[in-house]
Write a protein that holds these residues in place. Structure first.
Motif, mmCIF file in Angstrom:
data_model
loop_
_atom_site.group_PDB
_atom_site.id
_atom_site.type_symbol
_atom_site.label_atom_id
_atom_site.label_comp_id
_atom_site.label_asym_id
_atom_site.label_seq_id
_atom_site.Cartn_x
_atom_site.Cartn_y
_atom_site.Cartn_z
ATOM 1 N N TRP A 57 32.048 39.380 40.558
ATOM 2 C CA TRP A 57 33.465 39.746 40.562
ATOM 3 C C TRP A 57 33.854 40.321 39.195
ATOM 4 C CZ3 TRP A 57 37.030 39.995 44.398
ATOM 5 C CH2 TRP A 57 36.688 39.421 45.613
ATOM 6 N N TYR A 58 34.607 41.417 39.240
ATOM 7 C CA TYR A 58 35.085 42.091 38.038
ATOM 8 C C TYR A 58 36.606 42.226 38.106
ATOM 9 C CZ TYR A 58 30.203 43.321 37.157
ATOM 10 O OH TYR A 58 28.849 43.266 36.924
ATOM 11 N N LEU A 59 37.202 42.422 36.918
ATOM 12 C CA LEU A 59 38.649 42.569 36.830
ATOM 13 C C LEU A 59 38.981 43.867 36.114
ATOM 14 C CD1 LEU A 59 39.666 38.968 35.660
ATOM 15 C CD2 LEU A 59 39.514 39.819 38.001
ATOM 16 N N CYS A 60 39.851 44.664 36.723
ATOM 17 C CA CYS A 60 40.435 45.813 36.038
ATOM 18 C C CYS A 60 41.755 45.344 35.440
ATOM 19 C CB CYS A 60 40.655 46.967 37.000
ATOM 20 S SG CYS A 60 41.358 48.426 36.189
ATOM 21 N N VAL A 61 41.871 45.437 34.122
ATOM 22 C CA VAL A 61 43.042 44.920 33.418
ATOM 23 C C VAL A 61 43.859 46.090 32.901
ATOM 24 C CG1 VAL A 61 43.850 43.445 31.545
ATOM 25 C CG2 VAL A 61 41.726 42.881 32.745
ATOM 26 N N LYS A 62 45.156 46.081 33.219
ATOM 27 C CA LYS A 62 46.100 47.085 32.705
ATOM 28 C C LYS A 62 47.364 46.353 32.310
ATOM 29 C CE LYS A 62 47.289 51.506 32.091
ATOM 30 N NZ LYS A 62 48.518 51.308 31.346
ATOM 31 N N GLY A 63 47.550 46.217 30.993
ATOM 32 C CA GLY A 63 48.678 45.430 30.512
ATOM 33 C C GLY A 63 48.489 43.965 30.847
ATOM 34 N N ASP A 64 49.486 43.371 31.494
ATOM 35 C CA ASP A 64 49.398 41.954 31.857
ATOM 36 C C ASP A 64 48.940 41.753 33.305
ATOM 37 O OD1 ASP A 64 51.645 42.996 33.029
ATOM 38 O OD2 ASP A 64 52.879 41.194 32.773
ATOM 39 N N LEU A 65 48.531 42.829 33.982
ATOM 40 C CA LEU A 65 48.093 42.743 35.378
ATOM 41 C C LEU A 65 46.581 42.878 35.471
ATOM 42 C CD1 LEU A 65 50.759 44.915 37.226
ATOM 43 C CD2 LEU A 65 50.516 42.433 37.356
ATOM 44 N N GLN A 66 45.996 42.225 36.464
ATOM 45 C CA GLN A 66 44.568 42.355 36.776
ATOM 46 C C GLN A 66 44.410 42.600 38.277
ATOM 47 O OE1 GLN A 66 45.014 38.687 35.470
ATOM 48 N NE2 GLN A 66 45.737 39.823 33.704
ATOM 49 N N MET A 67 43.328 43.273 38.628
ATOM 50 C CA MET A 67 42.990 43.453 40.029
ATOM 51 C C MET A 67 41.500 43.160 40.183
ATOM 52 S SD MET A 67 43.539 43.947 43.159
ATOM 53 C CE MET A 67 45.298 44.202 43.011
ATOM 54 N N PRO A 68 41.143 42.117 40.963
ATOM 55 C CA PRO A 68 39.731 41.748 41.118
ATOM 56 C C PRO A 68 39.003 42.642 42.117
ATOM 57 C CG PRO A 68 41.128 40.213 42.324
ATOM 58 C CD PRO A 68 42.047 41.169 41.634
ATOM 59 N N VAL A 69 37.732 42.949 41.819
ATOM 60 C CA VAL A 69 36.874 43.735 42.698
ATOM 61 C C VAL A 69 35.498 43.074 42.721
ATOM 62 C CG1 VAL A 69 35.688 45.933 43.024
ATOM 63 C CG2 VAL A 69 38.067 45.911 42.307
ATOM 64 N N GLN A 70 34.941 42.914 43.925
ATOM 65 C CA GLN A 70 33.596 42.349 44.063
ATOM 66 C C GLN A 70 32.590 43.485 44.233
ATOM 67 O OE1 GLN A 70 32.790 40.055 47.584
ATOM 68 N NE2 GLN A 70 31.205 38.849 46.582
ATOM 69 N N ILE A 71 31.577 43.491 43.382
ATOM 70 C CA ILE A 71 30.522 44.493 43.436
ATOM 71 C C ILE A 71 29.230 43.812 43.862
ATOM 72 C CG2 ILE A 71 29.129 46.115 42.102
ATOM 73 C CD1 ILE A 71 31.550 46.660 40.376
ATOM 74 N N THR A 72 28.593 44.349 44.902
ATOM 75 C CA THR A 72 27.314 43.839 45.391
ATOM 76 C C THR A 72 26.254 44.903 45.165
ATOM 77 O OG1 THR A 72 28.449 42.530 47.083
ATOM 78 C CG2 THR A 72 26.085 42.876 47.364
ATOM 79 N N VAL A 73 25.208 44.553 44.424
ATOM 80 C CA VAL A 73 24.133 45.488 44.108
ATOM 81 C C VAL A 73 22.906 45.113 44.925
ATOM 82 C CG1 VAL A 73 22.679 46.452 42.303
ATOM 83 C CG2 VAL A 73 25.036 45.788 41.783
#
Length: 727
Positions: A440-456
């Protein structure tokens, strides 16, 4: 001067947030009483350490002492060039240091040949090491008591055995409380380097003068001890303010950092969001749950791993290998905006939790992605596009790990490049993916985050793309042959009789029932009823009828039993079953219909009913608790009717549907136009082959049955009886 000292104490209180320790939550019965312990901390700093500073020291508070062993060694990478100076001891209360030189110390009078502590306190379940100095400063023997319990509380003696004389000894008292000791240190063994400083914390909750002593040597007192009465008043005010702020901070945010998750996310109304919650390995087998509420102690459960939600609003899953449990909230509305907690249930202790805020907007969210789950291949790149409408720093983080700040960097041996496409879109590219990059990764912009799951995953080769549809083809052909074999096997009746009989009222009819040789010694009977599982016995070979209405006889040589029904009326019209009782299994039965008519006329002739359509054999429930279970060979039309004492029929997929589901799963994990083309054509060919095969077998069986069927009209007792011959 007094004003200056008062201001100094206020500064001490404001900077000493960790100088007080107490409970976080207590529960007491109404009408009772409660005592709250408040544990203070005294900081002792030794600066300018020398090799000679090594030895045992005592932290004094009132009548209690706590021994601490200090070892001073040379730094491995530095060289001492300055002339050594005497070590300096600094007392610190609430992080305020005051220098006191050894030159100002007062000597301690030695009375005995052995010197040790006089009174020491240690927590139950822990251990304590007591130093005993004899004759010279450098001659010390230590006594360690482990696994302390309340029974270890008592008086002890450090002693030296003297040959031809009285032993030398020194008394000390050990107290083992169930809670926090009245005086203790974090660790008794401390190491430092020559020329450096050293800080020792002495935690206490008793009263009395504070001192720092060297065992068998001198001591240093607290220079602010005389300000105690004035400091208490100020400290009480500061303590109340600090505790209030501290409790609010605990309730609003996290107490224990055992769980890692997002801090704030924004989602569009009507959509859904998946929140990952990373936990420590020690919580793998614990129950996880989601809780909603502004404060931790007043939040309400939404879903737990041991109690799934039935509404479909919330769902939870636990990936124990990755140590991540995910919570999904569906059909979001603006009412779902609020504070949530990812939590782990701790048996016999306070649960561990982590706070995050969810904002549900009617328009576009401030930070979002098109899909939260992405798949990449090892060694290749993957790009994730983010849409944003807020301001702030841009980061790409791995959940529970490090971050990459715009514009680029390295994360877990993968190169990360962050690009701002325009004022509303930014993209994150990860190159050189590895299997370990899954997570799981997080894209952070300011005080907000959006989680994304990457499967390799590994990229499949052309040979594997060919093997998949070929294997699928072989599997479906085998399944089709097995299903046909089972249909053919179960279609053969154990009993053969007529399918329909028409008789004039007032007469009688005899129906022959041919059975297999394996049932020669079994009980045979006639059963009446539309459904096999609910029909009623009319006559049995082991229990003849006394009314004379029905009779039964058996010719074991010909493997035929006959059933005769006398004095027929229109009420006798109905469905009947020739049946054989199977011991320890389902009874075998074959259906026929009896029609009783008033007027004499031509009767309809119908062949024996042998359908080649696949027959579903559904296990029927036991008819009576004292009778064996029956196995039905009832025609397909009757088996489609509701069955007594059973739940709703389970919906089974056909082989073709199962193949479709299997192929759809494979398509998700394999890319490439060639593979999709091959799979679709293979599926079409397989489906056509299966249908042609079943149609061919159906026609063949139907032709065989039709050719073997014939009808016979029987004249009996001046009335017409029509039934089909047995094959």
């Amino acid at each position: 001067m007094a004003v200056h000292l008062g201001f100094l104490l206020i500064l001490i209180g404001l900077t000493g947030i960790h100088s007080l320790t107490t409970v976080s939550k207590v529960s007491v019965r109404a009408g009772g009483s409660i005592t709250i312990p408040c544990l203070y901390e005294s900081h002792v700093t030794l600066s300018g350490l020398r090799t000679e500073s090594s030895g045992w020291y005592l932290c004094f508070k009132g009548d209690l002492q706590m021994p601490v062993h200090i070892t001073v060694t040379e730094k491995p990478t530095t060289r001492q060039t300055k002339e050594e100076s005497p070590a300096t001891i600094m007392w610190s209360e609430a992080n305020r240091d005051v220098d006191v030189m050894y030159s100002s110390v007062v000597a301690v009078e030695r009375i005995h040949s052995i010197t040790t502590v006089s009174k020491v306190s240690s927590r139950a379940g822990g251990s304590i090491t007591v130093p005993c100095l004899y004759e010279s400063k450098q001659r010390v023997f230590t006594v360690t008591i482990n696994y302390l319990t309340g029974e270890d509380t008592g008086d002890y003696w450090c002693a030296v055995e003297i040959d031809d004389g009285a032993d030398l000894k020194e008394y000390f008292h050990l107290s083992v409380p169930g809670g926090s000791p009245s005086l203790y240190v974090d660790q008794q063994e401390i190491r430092g380097f020559k020329g450096d400083n050293m800080n020792i914390k002495c935690h206490y909750q008793n009263s009395g003068e504070r001192k720092w002593c060297r065992l068998g040597g001198s001591f240093v007192t607290n220079p602010y001890e005389h300000l105690k009465s004035f400091g208490i008043r100020v400290a009480v005010v500061i303590f109340v303010v600090m505790v209030t702020v501290f409790i609010w901070f605990i309730y609003k945010r996290h107490r224990i950092h055992s769980i890692t998750t997002v801090s704030k996310v924004s989602v569009r109304a009507g959509g859904s969001i998946t929140i990952p919650c990373l936990y420590e390995s020690k919580y793998i087998n614990n129950v996880k749950y989601l809780c909603k509420g502004f404060t931790w102690y007043s939040c309400s459960y939404k879903i737990k791993t041991n109690k799934p939600s039935s509404s479909g609003k919330f769902s939870i899953s636990d990936d124990k290998k990755q140590r991540v449990f995910t919570v999904t909230i569906n059909d979001l509305t603006e009412e779902d905006t609020g504070d949530y907690w990812c939590a782990v249930e701790i048996n016999g202790g306070s649960d561990s939790e982590r706070y995050f805020h969810l904002s549900v907007t009617g328009g576009k969210p401030y930070l979002y992605v098109d899909e939260q789950k992405r798949t990449g291949f090892r060694g290749e790149d993957i790009t994730i596009d983010y849409h944003y409408h807020n301001v702030g720093d841009i980061k790409w983080c791995r959940l529970g790990s490090s971050c990459v700040t715009w514009p680029n960097g390295s994360l877990d041996n993968s190169t990360v490049t962050i690009k701002v496409i325009n004022s509303k879109v930014l993209s994150v590219n990860m190159s050189g993916l590895r299997t370990e990059s899954s997570g799981w990764y997080l894209c952070v912009k300011g005080d907000l985050q959006m989680p994304v799951q990457i499967t390799v995953t590994e990229k499949q080769r052309n040979l594997e793309i060919f093997i998949i549809p070929l294997s699928l083809l072989i599997f479906i052909v085998m399944v089709a042959m097995f299903i046909w074999f089972m249909f053919k096997k179960h279609r053969i009746h154990s009993i053969t009789t007529v399918s329909k009989v028409s008789v004039r009222a007032g007469g009688s009819i005899t129906v022959p029932c041919l059975y297999e040789s394996q049932y020669k010694n079994n009980v045979k009977y006639l059963c009446q009823g539309y459904y096999w599982n609910s029909c009623s016995d009319k006559v049995r070979t082991n229990k003849p009828s006394s009314s004379g209405k029905c009779s039964i006889s058996e010719d074991k040589k010909q493997r035929v039993f006959t059933v005769t029904i006398n004095d027929l009326t229109e009420e006798d019209t109905g469905d009947y079953w020739c049946a054989v009782e199977i011991n320890g299994g389902y009874d075998s039965g074959t259906y026929f219909h009896l029609s009783v008519n008033k007027a004499k006329g031509p009767a309809a002739l119908e062949p024996v009913k042998h359908t080649t359509e696949p027959v579903k054999h559904i296990p029927e429930p036991v008819k009576h608790t004292t009778e064996p279970v029956k196995h039905t060979t009832e025609p397909v039309k009757h088996l489609l009717e509701p069955v007594k004492h059973t739940t709703e029929p389970v919906k089974h997929l056909s082989p073709a549907d199962q193949a479709l589901s299997t192929v759809e799963v494979e398509q998700q994990s394999v890319s490439g136009n060639l593979k999709i083309f091959v799979i679709r054509w293979s599926l079409l060919i397989i489906f056509a082959m299966v249908n042609l095969f079943i149609l061919f077998m159906y026609k063949r069986q139907e032709q065989t049955i039709v050719e073997s069927s014939s009808t016979t009209t029987v004249e009996a007792e001046d009335e017409d009886v029509t039934y089909s011959n047995m094959p």
